[in-house]
Design an enzyme around this catalytic site. Structure first.
Site, PDB file in Angstrom:
ATOM      1  N   ASP A  86       0.827  -1.204   0.000  1.00 27.86           N
ATOM      2  CA  ASP A  86       0.000   0.000   0.000  1.00 27.86           C
ATOM      3  C   ASP A  86       0.864   1.258   0.000  1.00 27.86           C
ATOM      4  O   ASP A  86       1.569   1.542   0.976  1.00 27.86           O
ATOM      5  CB  ASP A  86      -0.904  -0.016   1.236  1.00 27.86           C
ATOM      6  CG  ASP A  86      -1.810   1.200   1.320  1.00 27.86           C
ATOM      7  OD1 ASP A  86      -2.086   1.816   0.266  1.00 27.86           O
ATOM      8  OD2 ASP A  86      -2.257   1.523   2.428  1.00 27.86           O
ATOM      9  N   ASP A 278      -1.954   5.802  -5.101  1.00 29.58           N
ATOM     10  CA  ASP A 278      -2.313   4.870  -4.041  1.00 29.58           C
ATOM     11  C   ASP A 278      -2.562   3.487  -4.610  1.00 29.58           C
ATOM     12  O   ASP A 278      -3.588   3.235  -5.233  1.00 29.58           O
ATOM     13  CB  ASP A 278      -3.573   5.386  -3.328  1.00 29.58           C
ATOM     14  CG  ASP A 278      -3.991   4.513  -2.159  1.00 29.58           C
ATOM     15  OD1 ASP A 278      -3.195   3.653  -1.746  1.00 29.58           O
ATOM     16  OD2 ASP A 278      -5.109   4.706  -1.655  1.00 29.58           O
TER      17      ASP A 278
END
Length: 371
Positions: A86, A278
């Site tokens: 992430d 992201d």
């Protein structure tokens, strides 16, 4: 649909390049200080809901939107643990509570870390609560041996979940610690550098869809065989210059455009919109005016007011056309097929939603050809 992405990250600058077609040769080491891991995509649950080292370490794409996971080895003896990779957060933590994950079967399909079986684990006595775009976790911090392939990080601080909600897999955070508030301990990327396992905090991701298992993550550098053309350096914005005020890979998007199936192209005037990259996000979330312009431009798109999704015929993904994102001198043209999300069999939506407050806060991974 919603297919691949190639992103290159560095601590102070982010570089964007046009993705090349299928590589004709396997990944090659670009010198010492590079840690290489392979990427593998695996389909998951569907449905829209609001080195010197050359290691073969799997990174998998789960189409629950899209989750990209990497396999680690933790403890002594080493235990396999799968975590989401992430770029929107910094901490490493493991062991979500499957009963409250929202996807108990999916969660239970991954191994959990048995901290009582590791002879090298140490309890730090610290705890915290981490919140994400969806879900949160209460964790206790420990130290132990963490390995990515053959690269072993000694005494790495990470969290062990004791209570969590709406998160089915643990997380390996790779976002930049650009403020003093984020220097309380060494994150995984920092530890890889400080322990001499890679030469720099730079890393790159080549992410694919569930039908293409051949992707990669490289710690410490980039693979020039994964893109064509030049790279564009984009300064990472200071948290005070961003809508969220958070330490993330915020950069400035300077334009957006649409190329229709007939070849007609329209581009916005010059803009300055902060967006962040992201890998943990499935959809682009953009200011309302941009969201509406993109959705309305898709052939036959119908807005569902209750969900905010623009529904389109899945066949649109086979048409020529693209959503074009501009970062200074670099235009990233995302084909329709890569920007449409098949939420159920024969049911597709455009991969963009508005930001809740209309500000320029975006999960912009789809802007550069991710889902």
């Amino acid at each position: 649909m919603m297919r691949g992405l190639y992103l290159s990250f560095a601590f102070l600058t982010t570089s964007l390049g046009s993705r090349q077609g299928e590589p004709t040769a396997p990944l090659a080491t670009r010198g010492s200080g590079i840690l290489r891991s392979s990427v593998r995509s695996v389909a998951g649950q569907r449905g829209p809901q609001r080195v010197r080292r050359q290691d073969s370490v799997g990174l998998k794409n789960h189409n629950d939107g899209t989750l990209y996971t990497i396999d680690l080895s933790i403890g002594t003896p080493g235990q396999p643990v799968t975590v989401i990779i992430d770029t929107g957060s910094s901490d490493l933590w493991v062991n979500p509570v499957c009963e409250t994950s929202g996807q108990p079967s999916f969660c239970s399909s991954f191994p959990q870390f048995d901290y009582t079986s590791s002879s090298t684990l140490q309890d730090t006595g610290a705890a915290d609560i981490l919140s994400y775009g969806k879900g949160n976790v209460t964790l206790e911090y420990v130290t132990d041996l963490v390995a990515i392939g053959s690269a072993q990080i000694k005494d790495q601080v990470f969290g062990v979940g004791v209570e969590s909600y709406d998160i089915p897999v643990g997380i390996l955070g790779l976002s930049p610690p650009t403020s003093d508030a984020q220097t309380q301990y060494s994150f995984v990327l920092d530890s890889l550098v400080s322990q001499g396992l890679i030469e720099s905090r730079a890393f790159s991701l080549d992410l694919r869809n569930v039908d293409d298992p051949n992707g990669s993550v490289i710690f410490g550098g980039i693979d020039t065989g994964k893109f064509i053309g030049s790279l564009e350096k984009c300064p990472i914005l200071d948290p005070t210059e961003t809508p969220s005020g958070a330490d993330r890979y915020w950069i400035t998007m300077t334009g957006v455009g649409i190329t229709l199936p007939d070849g007609e192209s329209q581009t916005s005037d010059a803009i300055e919109v902060p967006v962040f990259l992201d890998s943990g996000g499935t959809l682009s979330r953009l200011p309302t005016a941009i969201y509406q312009a993109i959705g309305d431009s898709f052939p036959g798109a119908q807005l569902d007011q209750s969900s905010g999704f623009y529904y389109v015929d899945c066949g649109v993904g086979k048409q020529a056309g693209s959503v074009d994102f501009i970062f200074n001198n670099k235009k990233i043209a995302v084909p329709y097929a890569d920007f449409i999300w098949e939420v159920d069999e024969g049911q597709c939506v455009v991969g963009v939603l508005p930001t809740d407050d209309g500000k320029a806060s975006s999960s912009c991974s789809a802007c550069v050809d991710e889902s």
